[in-house]
Every structure is written in structure tokens, then in C-alpha cells.
Design a protein around this motif. Sequence first.
Motif, PDB file in Angstrom:
ATOM      1  N   GLY A 202       0.977  -1.226   0.007  1.00 43.02           N
ATOM      2  CA  GLY A 202      -0.007   0.109  -0.118  1.00 43.02           C
ATOM      3  C   GLY A 202       0.903   1.323   0.036  1.00 43.02           C
ATOM      4  O   GLY A 202       0.491   2.246   0.297  1.00 43.02           O
ATOM      5  N   ARG A 203       2.129   1.256  -0.314  1.00 46.39           N
ATOM      6  CA  ARG A 203       2.897   2.322  -0.544  1.00 46.39           C
ATOM      7  C   ARG A 203       3.242   2.950  -1.933  1.00 46.39           C
ATOM      8  O   ARG A 203       3.910   2.342  -2.545  1.00 46.39           O
ATOM      9  N   ALA A 230      10.683   3.659   1.051  1.00 47.80           N
ATOM     10  CA  ALA A 230       9.230   3.069   0.602  1.00 47.80           C
ATOM     11  C   ALA A 230       8.028   4.132   0.873  1.00 47.80           C
ATOM     12  O   ALA A 230       7.057   3.871  -0.093  1.00 47.80           O
ATOM     13  N   GLY A 231       8.221   5.171   1.477  1.00 49.80           N
ATOM     14  CA  GLY A 231       7.090   6.151   1.491  1.00 49.80           C
ATOM     15  C   GLY A 231       6.090   5.342   2.297  1.00 49.80           C
ATOM     16  O   GLY A 231       6.012   4.417   2.771  1.00 49.80           O
ATOM     17  N   PRO A 232       4.977   6.056   2.900  1.00 49.31           N
ATOM     18  CA  PRO A 232       3.836   5.844   3.712  1.00 49.31           C
ATOM     19  C   PRO A 232       2.859   5.105   2.876  1.00 49.31           C
ATOM     20  O   PRO A 232       2.737   5.141   1.734  1.00 49.31           O
ATOM     21  N   ILE A 233       1.983   4.253   3.658  1.00 59.71           N
ATOM     22  CA  ILE A 233       0.941   3.474   3.556  1.00 59.71           C
ATOM     23  C   ILE A 233      -0.123   4.526   3.228  1.00 59.71           C
ATOM     24  O   ILE A 233      -0.271   5.403   3.846  1.00 59.71           O
ATOM     25  N   ALA A 234      -0.809   4.570   1.960  1.00 57.26           N
ATOM     26  CA  ALA A 234      -1.721   5.572   1.592  1.00 57.26           C
ATOM     27  C   ALA A 234      -3.204   5.147   1.179  1.00 57.26           C
ATOM     28  O   ALA A 234      -2.899   4.019   0.357  1.00 57.26           O
ATOM     29  N   PRO A 235      -4.026   5.687   1.552  1.00 52.91           N
ATOM     30  CA  PRO A 235      -5.422   5.252   0.698  1.00 52.91           C
ATOM     31  C   PRO A 235      -5.628   6.114  -0.362  1.00 52.91           C
ATOM     32  O   PRO A 235      -5.072   7.082  -0.840  1.00 52.91           O
ATOM     33  N   TYR A 236      -6.491   5.579  -1.380  1.00 55.58           N
ATOM     34  CA  TYR A 236      -6.653   6.329  -2.669  1.00 55.58           C
ATOM     35  C   TYR A 236      -7.642   7.481  -2.240  1.00 55.58           C
ATOM     36  O   TYR A 236      -8.346   7.857  -1.269  1.00 55.58           O
TER      37      TYR A 236
END
Length: 636
Positions: A202-203, A230-236
Amino acid sequence: MRFGVAKGRGLGRAIALALLAGAAVPAAVLPATAFELFGFRLWGSSDEDTDIVDPLRYSATLTVTDGDEDLQDTLEDASELMAEQERPVSGSLGLLSRARADRELLIAALFRAARYDGVVNIAIGGRLLDDIPPDAEFTGEPVPVTITVDPGAVFTLGDIALKGDAADLMPGRFGLISGGPAGSEAILKAESDIVRALRQEGRPLAQVTGREIVADHATRTLDVSLTVAAGPIAPYGETTVEGTEQVDREFTRYMTGLEPGRIYSPKEMREARDRLAALEVFSSINLREAEALNPDGSIPIHLRVSERKFRYYGAGASYSTTDGLGLEGYWGHRNLFGRAEKLRIGGSISGIGDRGDLGQLNYNASILFEKPGVIGPDSKFFAKLGTVYEHPDAYDRFSTGGGVGIQYELSPTQTLSAELAVDWEKVTDALNPEGKDYLLVSTPLQYVFDNRDDKLNPKRGFRALAFAEPTYDFLNSTSFVKVKAEGSTYRAVDEAGRFVLAGRAVLGSIVGAELADIPADRRFYAGGGGSVRGYAYQGIGPKDAFGDPIGGRSLAEASLEMRIGVTDTIGIVPFIDAGTVSEAEFPDFSDFKAGAGLGLRYITPFGPLRVDVAVPLNPDPDDPTFALYAGIGQAF
């Protein structure tokens, strides 16, 4: 990013070229002055010499000093000097430019083969490339060009380091193993796999931010260090849509299925692209994530599309020695009301040449309507009307009817459909010689699993179908259930996919009614181009006293093919088919028939053109001695 090398002209630049080999290069489209059919030029020249200023011809040879034939083939495939030597260059400067670019390509090819101390020397007219001034003029066509490659040693991976947010990942999981293959493509694939693995968490912003590659020529090893963020886990976030004109913009956004608030998934992004492509209203689809998150931590999604022509029409033909000539025509609209609704009107005539009387030809007319997204982006409503007047050997039938149904895509490989159909028909056959009327109400149910790599010409994968159709005849108070299971599998037996083993098996049964009470067109038959080749259409199974087929309540079929690619466009296919049809509810294999033959395939963008010749292996006296079939698409 830092590249460390010890020797060889242009090696650092070539490593970059090798590692970026996956980038697409746009090609110019030139007007054609030649006509080719099935790969053979009928007239004209394939060289666009008139488009070249000051054309200069040359001849090229390539030599690998260690005699490695496989490497020789690889380098010749990579070399533009070798591939394009039939086409002149634009003057002496054009030849110099091509030679310099070719050296880069050859070094990149060596790096893909893990040869990092190789040396490429190119000579034009006997002078080494680096010794030739930019304003040199070459005479004496064709100008001789010699390419000499000292490939050097094969390197292996040395020290492997994953840094940054990839520090906790095991390099071996991505094919980076000390002592393992060190080709540049292996490194590029590892980078892609690492980023993919992080994005699957999810990143969406995961990326390789640093790459350090050092070739140690003393130990013949390649040390690799990759730094990953990696960057953060993000929602659409919201999906913005551009490029729609006649297709409804909100509908287009809805069909992506990317709901704001749900965690980002690259798999869902791929599925969204495929779903939009399946609408058949867009000529191009660009769906991508933004380069930065929104202030609320969500990832914006950008969709840009180009619409295609919505109206279409066409015609087709098929032929076999047993069934005669068939013709069809159709007209369609892909965006009837602005939400990708499809309307297709078609008609066909078959049996031409096989039957002298026009009244004995087969006629078919149909109207099909489809509306996607009725109960979610993965669903489709369909409605159809059709009229059929046909005269196969087994029966004469006039039928008109229609149906409505829903198709739902459970996953990219699984589809479920249900339909309510009503048909009125009049059928004359050996068991009902005076003709019989039927009013049939049925509920066809179908499940399909399909993970083939290519629907038109598969080399790997499996397709399975399960079908059940409960039917009630209101005019004759009869009910029956038709069930059918079909599976086909495809496996390339070599890495290049030149040899593909394909197999198919079918089982079917009708339960609940006697054979004479089942409409002749609903019974099982075998034989013909899509069944057991070498026999006439419907030519296998129970027959009446005059030798005409009456059909059966059960079916078993099997086919085996070896699809051999002779060239990229031409293939041959030896095959064997077998099948049986029984009056009983389950096959008894008392009349098992087999056919074998050889097919020719010509691969086109819309599927293989197919010509098959088959002979029956255990024919009855009235079976043909051979059969010829022609059409579009593989047999299965």
C-alpha cells in the motif's frame, strides 16, 4: 547514482543504458510503398531509399573472439549495424552516428550477459571508429564495417547491500545472491521487484533512490548497493478524469472501482486499467498515481483517456470441405447512451456450396445489447434477440427467442453469469419427422476460470468452464437439465515459447427427459472444425436408418495439439482429436471416433489465421476421406 568500473570505453554509460533498457522508444510511422501478404512481398521495395538524403550503403560483419555462438547470436540481434545493413544510411555522418550508437548497444548487450570487462571495436573502411574524424568521407560502396568483440569474462554477484527502507528485506528474495547471475537485467528486475513488493503493502511512492554498482575485475564480481525509499501506506484519494467527450465522465470514474479511502493496491490499479479497456470505448488509457500525497495522506489518482470511434461494421467468412462456405456481417455501436452501452446487430448465411437449394442454407440474425456497471464496476447486464433458420444433417429448425442476464467478474480470472431465456422453435428431425413445436424457458448458468496469458494465442495457462441449463418446455410439459464441463490447458515446453502443447477435454450430459422429448438442437453432437476434425459437422454419434445424426444425451471429447512456431508469424500444428456421443445420459464410448491432421497458422494482431487438414482414423463408410477447415483463431 554512482557506477564504478575498471576498464573499457564507455562502460559507465553503457551500464546506465543496460539498466534502462526497458524504456520505450517511439518509432516514426512511414508510408508504405510495398505490399506483403503472409510475410511475402508481392511488389514494391521495403527500403524507403527515397526518404534518405545522400544514401550510403555499407556491409557489416561481427566477430566474437572467443567463438561463443550463443553470444554471437545475441550480439547480432542487438546490433543495428547488422540488422539494418540492407537499408542505406544518410551519408558518412549517418554511418558514423550509427556505429557510435551501435557500440553502446553492444556493450549494453554484454552487460546483460554479465560480461563487464568486454571490449567492442568497430572499424569503418579499415580505420577504428575512435580514429576517424567527424568530417570523414567514405567511398567505395558498400563501405566495409567490421565489429570485433572481445567479450571478457562472465561476472557473478559479489557483495549485496539493500539500504534505506529496504534494509530489512532479504536480497535473495529478489534474486540477488552472492555468486549468482550478475547480468544487468537481473539487477533491473530486482529493483522492480523490490519496489513492487513495497507497493503491494500500500505504499504508492516506493522507489529506488540510489544505485551503486562496482565491477571488481580482479575477482570478476559485481558489487551492488541499492537504496530504497518506501514512503507511507496511503489510501486512494479522488480520481480525476480527463479526455472524455462522449463517454460520461462520472461513469468512467465509477468504472475504475478505486474507492476513496481504500488502501492503495497496484493490483487494483492493473484491474482498473483492464476494466476500462474492456469497455472498448477508449483507444488509450493512462491511469497513474500522483507524485505526492494529498495533505490528508491520500494518493490522488489521475486518469487520462482518448475515445475511439464508437460505430463499427464488418464482415467475415469461414470455409470447410464438409460444411461449405459461411458469410457473416455485422454493425455495432460501443457507446449507445454515453455509458459504454453496446449494441450489435449481425446476420450470417452458411452452407453455401454444400447445399444447392437456397431454402436449405442456414440463416441467422441477432441483436445483442450490453450495459456495464449495473451492480458494480465488475458487472454487466445483457439482453439478446435472435432468429435462426438452419438445416444441419441432424434436423431442420426455425427458432426465435431472446434472453436477459447478468455477468459478474468475481476476479480477473473468474466470471459468473446467469440468464433467463425464452425460445419458441419448430424442429423436424428423425425422431419427430412431422415436426414439433416447443416453447422453452431456461436459466443458463455458467462459471468460467481463465488464466491464459493470451486469449487469442495462449502459450501458458488454463481455462475451465462449467455450464448448467435447466429447461422447461411449456408446450409439451417436459423438463430437462443440460450440464457441460470443459477444460483446456496450454504449456510452452521451451523457454522461447516456440513449442506449445495444448489439450482440451469436454464432458456433457442431459438428464430428466427421453431423447425424443429433447429438442434436437439441444442435444449433443460431435464432429467438425470445433470438435473432432476429419469428420462432418454433427457426423459423430447415433444415426437413423438413413445415416443422418440424431444426437445424444451425453458427450465426451478430447483434443491434443503441438503448436510449433516456425517463424514469428508462421506455425504448424499437428493434432489429434477424439470424441463420442451416446443416447444414454452418460457416455458409454461404444462409438468412439478419432481424427488426426496437420494445421497451418499465420499469426496476426487479431488472432491466428487457421487452416487445418484432417483425416478420420476409424471412419464409417459414409464419413469423408479427409476434411479441410479454415477460419480465424486457434481450434481451442
